[in-house]
Design a protein around this motif. Structure first.
Motif, PDB file in Angstrom:
ATOM      1  N   ARG A 199       2.319   6.540  -9.257  1.00  0.00           N
ATOM      2  CA  ARG A 199       1.360   5.862  -8.384  1.00  0.00           C
ATOM      3  C   ARG A 199       2.071   4.669  -7.769  1.00  0.00           C
ATOM      4  NH1 ARG A 199      -3.864   6.529  -8.879  1.00  0.00           N
ATOM      5  NH2 ARG A 199      -3.744   5.950  -6.676  1.00  0.00           N
ATOM      6  N   LEU A 200       2.319   4.727  -6.461  1.00  0.00           N
ATOM      7  CA  LEU A 200       3.137   3.734  -5.788  1.00  0.00           C
ATOM      8  C   LEU A 200       2.454   3.243  -4.521  1.00  0.00           C
ATOM      9  CD1 LEU A 200       6.515   5.707  -5.967  1.00  0.00           C
ATOM     10  CD2 LEU A 200       5.789   3.882  -7.504  1.00  0.00           C
ATOM     11  N   ALA A 201       2.694   1.981  -4.176  1.00  0.00           N
ATOM     12  CA  ALA A 201       2.201   1.448  -2.907  1.00  0.00           C
ATOM     13  C   ALA A 201       3.112   1.854  -1.754  1.00  0.00           C
ATOM     14  CB  ALA A 201       2.089  -0.068  -2.980  1.00  0.00           C
ATOM     15  N   ARG A 202       4.402   2.009  -2.045  1.00  0.00           N
ATOM     16  CA  ARG A 202       5.382   2.402  -1.033  1.00  0.00           C
ATOM     17  C   ARG A 202       6.337   3.436  -1.619  1.00  0.00           C
ATOM     18  NH1 ARG A 202       5.941  -1.090   3.463  1.00  0.00           N
ATOM     19  NH2 ARG A 202       4.509  -2.882   3.377  1.00  0.00           N
ATOM     20  N   ASN A 222      13.464   6.118  -3.521  1.00  0.00           N
ATOM     21  CA  ASN A 222      13.408   4.718  -3.946  1.00  0.00           C
ATOM     22  C   ASN A 222      14.702   4.282  -4.641  1.00  0.00           C
ATOM     23  OD1 ASN A 222      10.903   4.319  -2.870  1.00  0.00           O
ATOM     24  ND2 ASN A 222       9.800   4.337  -4.815  1.00  0.00           N
ATOM     25  N   GLY A 223      15.823   4.725  -4.033  1.00  0.00           N
ATOM     26  CA  GLY A 223      17.126   4.286  -4.516  1.00  0.00           C
ATOM     27  C   GLY A 223      17.755   5.143  -5.590  1.00  0.00           C
ATOM     28  N   ARG A 228       3.670   4.552   3.132  1.00  0.00           N
ATOM     29  CA  ARG A 228       3.017   3.296   2.795  1.00  0.00           C
ATOM     30  C   ARG A 228       1.518   3.514   2.622  1.00  0.00           C
ATOM     31  NH1 ARG A 228       2.478  -1.388   7.323  1.00  0.00           N
ATOM     32  NH2 ARG A 228       1.809   0.507   8.426  1.00  0.00           N
ATOM     33  N   ALA A 229       0.951   2.955   1.555  1.00  0.00           N
ATOM     34  CA  ALA A 229      -0.502   2.940   1.376  1.00  0.00           C
ATOM     35  C   ALA A 229      -1.052   1.699   2.078  1.00  0.00           C
ATOM     36  CB  ALA A 229      -0.853   2.906  -0.097  1.00  0.00           C
ATOM     37  N   ARG A 230      -2.133   1.867   2.820  1.00  0.00           N
ATOM     38  CA  ARG A 230      -2.766   0.755   3.532  1.00  0.00           C
ATOM     39  C   ARG A 230      -4.123   0.494   2.884  1.00  0.00           C
ATOM     40  NH1 ARG A 230      -2.264   1.445   9.912  1.00  0.00           N
ATOM     41  NH2 ARG A 230      -2.896  -0.755   9.712  1.00  0.00           N
ATOM     42  N   HIS A 231      -4.120  -0.487   2.010  1.00  0.00           N
ATOM     43  CA  HIS A 231      -5.302  -0.753   1.190  1.00  0.00           C
ATOM     44  C   HIS A 231      -6.458  -1.280   2.035  1.00  0.00           C
ATOM     45  CE1 HIS A 231      -7.776  -1.703  -2.168  1.00  0.00           C
ATOM     46  NE2 HIS A 231      -7.674  -3.017  -2.027  1.00  0.00           N
ATOM     47  N   CYS A 232      -7.634  -0.661   1.841  1.00  0.00           N
ATOM     48  CA  CYS A 232      -8.883  -1.101   2.475  1.00  0.00           C
ATOM     49  C   CYS A 232      -8.696  -1.318   3.980  1.00  0.00           C
ATOM     50  CB  CYS A 232      -9.377  -2.386   1.809  1.00  0.00           C
ATOM     51  SG  CYS A 232     -11.134  -2.730   2.100  1.00  0.00           S
ATOM     52  N   SER A 233      -8.067  -0.348   4.637  1.00  0.00           N
ATOM     53  CA  SER A 233      -7.731  -0.500   6.051  1.00  0.00           C
ATOM     54  C   SER A 233      -8.770   0.089   6.992  1.00  0.00           C
ATOM     55  CB  SER A 233      -6.370   0.145   6.332  1.00  0.00           C
ATOM     56  OG  SER A 233      -6.363   1.495   5.878  1.00  0.00           O
ATOM     57  N   LEU A 234      -9.641   0.967   6.486  1.00  0.00           N
ATOM     58  CA  LEU A 234     -10.605   1.652   7.340  1.00  0.00           C
ATOM     59  C   LEU A 234     -12.016   1.440   6.826  1.00  0.00           C
ATOM     60  CD1 LEU A 234     -11.173   3.744   9.653  1.00  0.00           C
ATOM     61  CD2 LEU A 234     -11.006   5.518   7.902  1.00  0.00           C
TER      62      LEU A 234
END
Length: 490
Positions: free
Chosen positions: A445-448, A376-377, A476-482
């Motif tokens: 804890r990261l979304a990406r 992340n840079g 990448r986290a995919r929230h509520c995807s399944l």
């Protein structure tokens, strides 16, 4: 009277009371139990049975044996030399009870009792049902040492205390799994499919211990469901494309999957593309995802399918070197572990999975250079990067179980290699349960998450399988995807 004399007096009184019992079949049973527990063989055999049952029983078997090993070192290699004590005299109990040679080592504490207490406590920490079965057996082994006249009662009590305390101490660096499903509080809409009408179950007959027995039970439980073998091709994209085509031609209302974590991952990717709810039936070896989501029983999941009970949960994916994102359901990792998995793949047909994996891990830790990376840079140097789909616990020790699949966050942990003696410091932190406070460990804890390796390609493992190599990884986290079928917990 001094405490030591009181203990001695109590020991002699209890042994004398035991010696008054007349000959019976109990004598044979007690002697047999004592012999069977020599060198921990009884507990090794019990662990083989528990390990074969899988799930929490497998964790119970492993923790039980780890506890036995540690308590043996403490009781037999340390305490016996520190506190020498004579064993009961030869005439303390009827000679017919002594059908084996009495050890010449110190009587205090009882090594057999220490191992019994350690094993029963270790098993109970992971599985209460298994613990309730093992504990009476452990108690009988401990008592057998008094019945056969090779230990004083206080030796046995001290041994049990040492063993139990050792097993409890393992939680300091290896936390117990909670066993609660990592599901959100709110349910999600899904079609109810009585008798499985509208469900297609995709299976991999080569998964783990084999899906055939489970498929037979499923066909009886959901007689109107369709069943189809997953088309396995040379590459992951080819398999995915053909699987999606198969699903679209069948036009189901929902998908089912029977197999291990790798199979579940493959079908989950297809479920995401076709926007269909998924039912997971554990047919693999470890079944981490099924256990984490409460899908450990065919009847429970089948009932959820018939009732239309479901939850909306997170998934995750990773794009390697700018390619098409690859779905994963449990964990991803970069570093020594994926390399060890590749070595295991070469040798597992000859020596199974675990021996090659452990040997490869030792080799990788000793020989693999640290990874220079940009996360992340920010530049850093790594020994290991762990990325979990959802939240894992505990936060300050080795993660053993998932706690959440509904936050839209990745659980990112890494072991730094840019500090002096970083590996030894990380090992010390793991063994002492201080990983959360160690400067060589970091958790986010990261979304990406964007990771660029500053060097040659490195392997990436997804859900325990080495699937790709590269230098640029975009998680990448995919929230509520399944939408996942599961029994309502309220």
């Amino acid at each position: 009277m001094q405490p030591a004399f009181r203990v001695t007096a109590a020991d002699r009184y209890l042994v004398e009371r035991t010696a008054r019992w007349g000959p019976s079949s109990v004598d044979v049973v007690m002697a047999g139990l004592s012999r069977s527990a020599n060198r921990g063989m009884l507990w090794i055999g019990t662990s083989a049975i528990l390990y074969g049952l899988g799930g929490p029983y497998r964790r119970a078997a492993v923790r039980g044996l780890v506890s036995v090993s540690l308590s043996s070192l403490l009781a037999n290699a340390a305490l016996k030399w520190t506190f020498p004590r004579h064993r009961p005299p030869a005439d303390a109990v009827p000679l017919a009870r002594r059908t084996f040679d009495v050890p010449r080592s110190s009587s205090f504490p009882s090594g057999h009792s220490a191992l019994a207490g350690a094993y029963a406590t270790g098993v109970f920490l992971e599985s209460k049902s298994a613990g309730l079965v093992v504990t009476p057996l452990a108690a009988a082994v401990a008592y057998s040492r008094v019945h056969t006249g090779v230990h004083w009662p206080s030796d046995v009590l001290a041994g049990v205390a040492v063993g139990s305390a050792t097993a409890l101490a393992t939680r300091r660096w290896w936390a117990s799994a909670s066993g609660d499903p990592a599901l959100p509080a709110e349910t999600a809409p899904a079609p109810a499919l009585p008798r499985g009408d509208g469900l297609i179950v995709l299976y991999n007959p080569e998964s783990g211990r084999g899906a055939s027995p489970l498929l037979e039970a499923l066909r009886e439980r959901l007689p109107d469901a369709k069943f189809s073998e997953i088309p396995l091709r040379d590459s992951l994209p080819e398999t995915h494309a053909e699987l999606v085509t198969l699903i679209q031609s069948a036009d189901p209302k929902a998908l089912g999957v029977c197999g291990g974590d790798g199979t579940v991952r493959t079908v989950t990717a297809a479920a995401l593309e076709t926007s269909l709810p998924l039912a997971v039936f554990p047919g693999g070896t470890l079944n981490h995802f099924a256990l984490d989501t409460g899908a450990f029983d065919v009847d429970v999941v089948a009932a959820a399918v018939e009732e239309g009970s479901a939850y909306c949960i997170d998934t995750a994916d990773v794009a390697v070197d700018g390619g098409t994102p690859i779905t994963f359901i449990n964990t991803a990792s970069i570093g020594g572990y994926p390399s060890a998995l590749q070595t295991r793949k070469k040798w597992q047909r000859i020596a199974g999975k675990w021996i090659p994996l452990v040997a490869a891990m030792v080799r990788e830790i000793a020989t693999s250079p640290p990874l220079r990376a940009n996360i992340n840079g920010r530049k850093t140097t790594l020994r290991l990067l762990f990325v979990g789909n959802g939240g894992y616990a505990p936060a300050d020790r080795i993660p053993v179980g998932r706690t959440s699949l509904a936050e839209g966050k990745l659980d990112v942990r890494r072991i730094r290699a840019d500090l002096r003696l970083s590996y030894l410091r990380a090992l010390y932190a793991v063994l002492t349960g201080t990983l959360g406070k160690s400067p060589v460990h970091r958790r986010d804890r990261l979304a990406r998450l964007n990771v660029t390796i500053l060097g040659d390609d490195v392997p990436l493992a997804l859900d325990g399988d080495p699937l790709a190599q590269g230098t640029r990884f975009r998680f990448r986290a995919r929230h509520c995807s399944l939408t996942l079928y599961a029994q309502n917990r309220t």
